[in-house]
Design a protein around this motif. Structure first.
Motif, PDB file in Angstrom:
ATOM      1  N   MET A   1       4.118  -9.753  13.918  1.00 14.55           N
ATOM      2  CA  MET A   1       3.940 -10.120  12.533  1.00 14.55           C
ATOM      3  C   MET A   1       5.145  -9.642  11.726  1.00 14.55           C
ATOM      4  O   MET A   1       5.725  -8.613  12.005  1.00 14.55           O
ATOM      5  CB  MET A   1       2.654  -9.508  11.990  1.00 14.55           C
ATOM      6  N   ASP A   2       5.474 -10.354  10.705  1.00 16.49           N
ATOM      7  CA  ASP A   2       6.613 -10.075   9.847  1.00 16.49           C
ATOM      8  C   ASP A   2       6.189  -9.169   8.690  1.00 16.49           C
ATOM      9  O   ASP A   2       5.027  -8.791   8.578  1.00 16.49           O
ATOM     10  CB  ASP A   2       7.150 -11.415   9.324  1.00 16.49           C
ATOM     11  N   LEU A   3       7.127  -8.843   7.832  1.00 15.01           N
ATOM     12  CA  LEU A   3       6.853  -8.031   6.652  1.00 15.01           C
ATOM     13  C   LEU A   3       7.291  -8.791   5.416  1.00 15.01           C
ATOM     14  O   LEU A   3       8.395  -9.319   5.364  1.00 15.01           O
ATOM     15  CB  LEU A   3       7.628  -6.702   6.729  1.00 15.01           C
ATOM     16  N   SER A   4       6.414  -8.838   4.424  1.00 16.64           N
ATOM     17  CA  SER A   4       6.809  -9.369   3.120  1.00 16.64           C
ATOM     18  C   SER A   4       6.685  -8.238   2.113  1.00 16.64           C
ATOM     19  O   SER A   4       5.789  -7.400   2.205  1.00 16.64           O
ATOM     20  CB  SER A   4       5.953 -10.571   2.716  1.00 16.64           C
ATOM     21  N   VAL A   5       7.618  -8.224   1.169  1.00 15.41           N
ATOM     22  CA  VAL A   5       7.655  -7.163   0.165  1.00 15.41           C
ATOM     23  C   VAL A   5       7.833  -7.799  -1.203  1.00 15.41           C
ATOM     24  O   VAL A   5       8.693  -8.659  -1.385  1.00 15.41           O
ATOM     25  CB  VAL A   5       8.821  -6.188   0.428  1.00 15.41           C
ATOM     26  N   THR A   6       6.998  -7.383  -2.147  1.00 10.34           N
ATOM     27  CA  THR A   6       7.143  -7.831  -3.530  1.00 10.34           C
ATOM     28  C   THR A   6       7.202  -6.596  -4.420  1.00 10.34           C
ATOM     29  O   THR A   6       6.733  -5.521  -4.036  1.00 10.34           O
ATOM     30  CB  THR A   6       5.965  -8.724  -3.970  1.00 10.34           C
ATOM     31  N   SER A   7       7.785  -6.773  -5.580  1.00  6.68           N
ATOM     32  CA  SER A   7       7.814  -5.673  -6.543  1.00  6.68           C
ATOM     33  C   SER A   7       7.551  -6.226  -7.928  1.00  6.68           C
ATOM     34  O   SER A   7       7.875  -7.383  -8.225  1.00  6.68           O
ATOM     35  CB  SER A   7       9.155  -4.939  -6.507  1.00  6.68           C
ATOM     36  N   LYS A   8       6.933  -5.386  -8.752  1.00  4.58           N
ATOM     37  CA  LYS A   8       6.698  -5.778 -10.145  1.00  4.58           C
ATOM     38  C   LYS A   8       6.640  -4.517 -10.990  1.00  4.58           C
ATOM     39  O   LYS A   8       6.287  -3.439 -10.512  1.00  4.58           O
ATOM     40  CB  LYS A   8       5.427  -6.596 -10.295  1.00  4.58           C
ATOM     41  N   GLN A   9       6.978  -4.693 -12.246  1.00  8.27           N
ATOM     42  CA  GLN A   9       6.878  -3.595 -13.191  1.00  8.27           C
ATOM     43  C   GLN A   9       5.486  -3.645 -13.796  1.00  8.27           C
ATOM     44  O   GLN A   9       5.104  -4.627 -14.419  1.00  8.27           O
ATOM     45  CB  GLN A   9       7.948  -3.714 -14.272  1.00  8.27           C
ATOM     46  N   LYS A  10       4.709  -2.589 -13.596  1.00  7.68           N
ATOM     47  CA  LYS A  10       3.339  -2.548 -14.117  1.00  7.68           C
ATOM     48  C   LYS A  10       3.341  -2.197 -15.599  1.00  7.68           C
ATOM     49  O   LYS A  10       2.607  -2.776 -16.377  1.00  7.68           O
ATOM     50  CB  LYS A  10       2.501  -1.545 -13.341  1.00  7.68           C
ATOM     51  N   MET A  11       4.154  -1.237 -15.960  1.00  8.68           N
ATOM     52  CA  MET A  11       4.340  -0.818 -17.349  1.00  8.68           C
ATOM     53  C   MET A  11       5.696  -0.135 -17.410  1.00  8.68           C
ATOM     54  O   MET A  11       6.355   0.011 -16.383  1.00  8.68           O
ATOM     55  CB  MET A  11       3.206   0.104 -17.818  1.00  8.68           C
ATOM     56  N   ASP A  12       6.085   0.270 -18.576  1.00  5.08           N
ATOM     57  CA  ASP A  12       7.391   0.893 -18.737  1.00  5.08           C
ATOM     58  C   ASP A  12       7.513   2.099 -17.806  1.00  5.08           C
ATOM     59  O   ASP A  12       6.716   3.015 -17.859  1.00  5.08           O
ATOM     60  CB  ASP A  12       7.586   1.325 -20.198  1.00  5.08           C
ATOM     61  N   GLY A  13       8.498   2.054 -16.901  1.00  3.97           N
ATOM     62  CA  GLY A  13       8.756   3.160 -16.003  1.00  3.97           C
ATOM     63  C   GLY A  13       7.901   3.218 -14.761  1.00  3.97           C
ATOM     64  O   GLY A  13       8.020   4.145 -13.960  1.00  3.97           O
ATOM     65  N   VAL A  14       7.007   2.243 -14.572  1.00  2.00           N
ATOM     66  CA  VAL A  14       6.127   2.220 -13.405  1.00  2.00           C
ATOM     67  C   VAL A  14       6.343   0.918 -12.642  1.00  2.00           C
ATOM     68  O   VAL A  14       6.162  -0.171 -13.189  1.00  2.00           O
ATOM     69  CB  VAL A  14       4.636   2.333 -13.801  1.00  2.00           C
ATOM     70  N   TYR A  15       6.742   1.038 -11.395  1.00  2.47           N
ATOM     71  CA  TYR A  15       6.968  -0.129 -10.540  1.00  2.47           C
ATOM     72  C   TYR A  15       6.037  -0.058  -9.337  1.00  2.47           C
ATOM     73  O   TYR A  15       5.805   1.016  -8.781  1.00  2.47           O
ATOM     74  CB  TYR A  15       8.414  -0.177 -10.046  1.00  2.47           C
ATOM     75  N   ILE A  16       5.523  -1.225  -8.960  1.00  4.70           N
ATOM     76  CA  ILE A  16       4.656  -1.327  -7.787  1.00  4.70           C
ATOM     77  C   ILE A  16       5.375  -2.164  -6.730  1.00  4.70           C
ATOM     78  O   ILE A  16       5.792  -3.289  -7.002  1.00  4.70           O
ATOM     79  CB  ILE A  16       3.304  -1.969  -8.134  1.00  4.70           C
ATOM     80  N   LEU A  17       5.514  -1.574  -5.554  1.00  8.65           N
ATOM     81  CA  LEU A  17       6.051  -2.281  -4.397  1.00  8.65           C
ATOM     82  C   LEU A  17       4.886  -2.555  -3.460  1.00  8.65           C
ATOM     83  O   LEU A  17       4.175  -1.624  -3.072  1.00  8.65           O
ATOM     84  CB  LEU A  17       7.087  -1.421  -3.668  1.00  8.65           C
ATOM     85  N   SER A  18       4.679  -3.825  -3.128  1.00 12.37           N
ATOM     86  CA  SER A  18       3.598  -4.203  -2.224  1.00 12.37           C
ATOM     87  C   SER A  18       4.189  -4.691  -0.913  1.00 12.37           C
ATOM     88  O   SER A  18       5.082  -5.534  -0.912  1.00 12.37           O
ATOM     89  CB  SER A  18       2.750  -5.320  -2.843  1.00 12.37           C
ATOM     90  N   ALA A  19       3.670  -4.143   0.172  1.00 14.50           N
ATOM     91  CA  ALA A  19       4.139  -4.522   1.502  1.00 14.50           C
ATOM     92  C   ALA A  19       2.969  -5.135   2.272  1.00 14.50           C
ATOM     93  O   ALA A  19       1.862  -4.615   2.234  1.00 14.50           O
ATOM     94  CB  ALA A  19       4.683  -3.313   2.247  1.00 14.50           C
ATOM     95  N   ALA A  20       3.238  -6.231   2.968  1.00 17.87           N
ATOM     96  CA  ALA A  20       2.210  -6.898   3.772  1.00 17.87           C
ATOM     97  C   ALA A  20       2.779  -7.185   5.151  1.00 17.87           C
ATOM     98  O   ALA A  20       3.905  -7.669   5.277  1.00 17.87           O
ATOM     99  CB  ALA A  20       1.776  -8.191   3.103  1.00 17.87           C
ATOM    100  N   GLY A  21       2.001  -6.872   6.183  1.00 22.73           N
ATOM    101  CA  GLY A  21       2.440  -7.117   7.550  1.00 22.73           C
ATOM    102  C   GLY A  21       2.720  -5.815   8.278  1.00 22.73           C
ATOM    103  O   GLY A  21       2.018  -4.837   8.118  1.00 22.73           O
ATOM    104  N   ARG A  22       3.790  -5.836   9.073  1.00 25.48           N
ATOM    105  CA  ARG A  22       4.187  -4.672   9.874  1.00 25.48           C
ATOM    106  C   ARG A  22       5.461  -4.057   9.322  1.00 25.48           C
ATOM    107  O   ARG A  22       6.473  -4.734   9.181  1.00 25.48           O
ATOM    108  CB  ARG A  22       4.434  -5.084  11.325  1.00 25.48           C
ATOM    109  N   LEU A  23       5.405  -2.768   9.070  1.00 25.64           N
ATOM    110  CA  LEU A  23       6.570  -2.020   8.616  1.00 25.64           C
ATOM    111  C   LEU A  23       7.045  -1.185   9.797  1.00 25.64           C
ATOM    112  O   LEU A  23       6.484  -0.143  10.104  1.00 25.64           O
ATOM    113  CB  LEU A  23       6.193  -1.144   7.415  1.00 25.64           C
ATOM    114  N   ASP A  24       8.070  -1.700  10.474  1.00 29.75           N
ATOM    115  CA  ASP A  24       8.519  -1.055  11.704  1.00 29.75           C
ATOM    116  C   ASP A  24      10.043  -1.069  11.796  1.00 29.75           C
ATOM    117  O   ASP A  24      10.729  -1.364  10.816  1.00 29.75           O
ATOM    118  CB  ASP A  24       7.876  -1.728  12.927  1.00 29.75           C
TER     119      ASP A  24
END
Length: 122
Positions: A1-24
């Motif tokens: 399985m592959d890895l997909s990564v997204t990022s978004k700014q939730k609020m000022d100074g807070v970022y969320i990185l989401s990873a899906a799949g295998r992190l290897d």
């Protein structure tokens, strides 16, 4: 399985990185590159949302530890969100992050962020 990564700014100074799949060994450069881009913004909180992560190797843990070290240099923090049981087990074994930095869901994270901001603003 592959890895997909997204990022978004939730609020000022807070970022969320989401990873899906295998992190290897083969996929960690994707997450590492995205982390580097986000760290250029000097966030005070970097959230790794791992709800859709199926597997993490030592290279994946290394990316998170490296981000934590960078954030700590300017009093930022790294938090983990929505760890699957097998991912939680890896962090339990290596004791990489204190338990207060691991959240079971977005509501718990939001409560934490609200408390942290109230401490700063009064």
């Amino acid at each position: 399985m592959d890895l997909s990564v997204t990022s978004k700014q939730k609020m000022d100074g807070v970022y969320i990185l989401s990873a899906a799949g295998r992190l290897d060994t083969n996929t960690y450069p994707r997450l590492e590159a995205r982390v580097e881009v986000v760290l250029e913004e000097k966030p005070h909180t970097l959230v790794f949302d791992m709800e859709m992560l199926d597997y993490i190797s030592s290279m994946g843990v290394r990316v998170i530890a490296k981000a934590q070290k960078t954030m700590k240099a300017y009093n930022g923090r790294v938090v983990l969100l929505n760890l699957q049981p097998q991912i939680q087990k890896v962090f339990d074994i290596i004791k990489a992050l204190p338990s207060q930095q691991v959240f079971s869901g977005m509501d718990e994270l939001d409560d934490y962020l609200d408390r942290m901001q109230r401490q700063v603003t009064g």
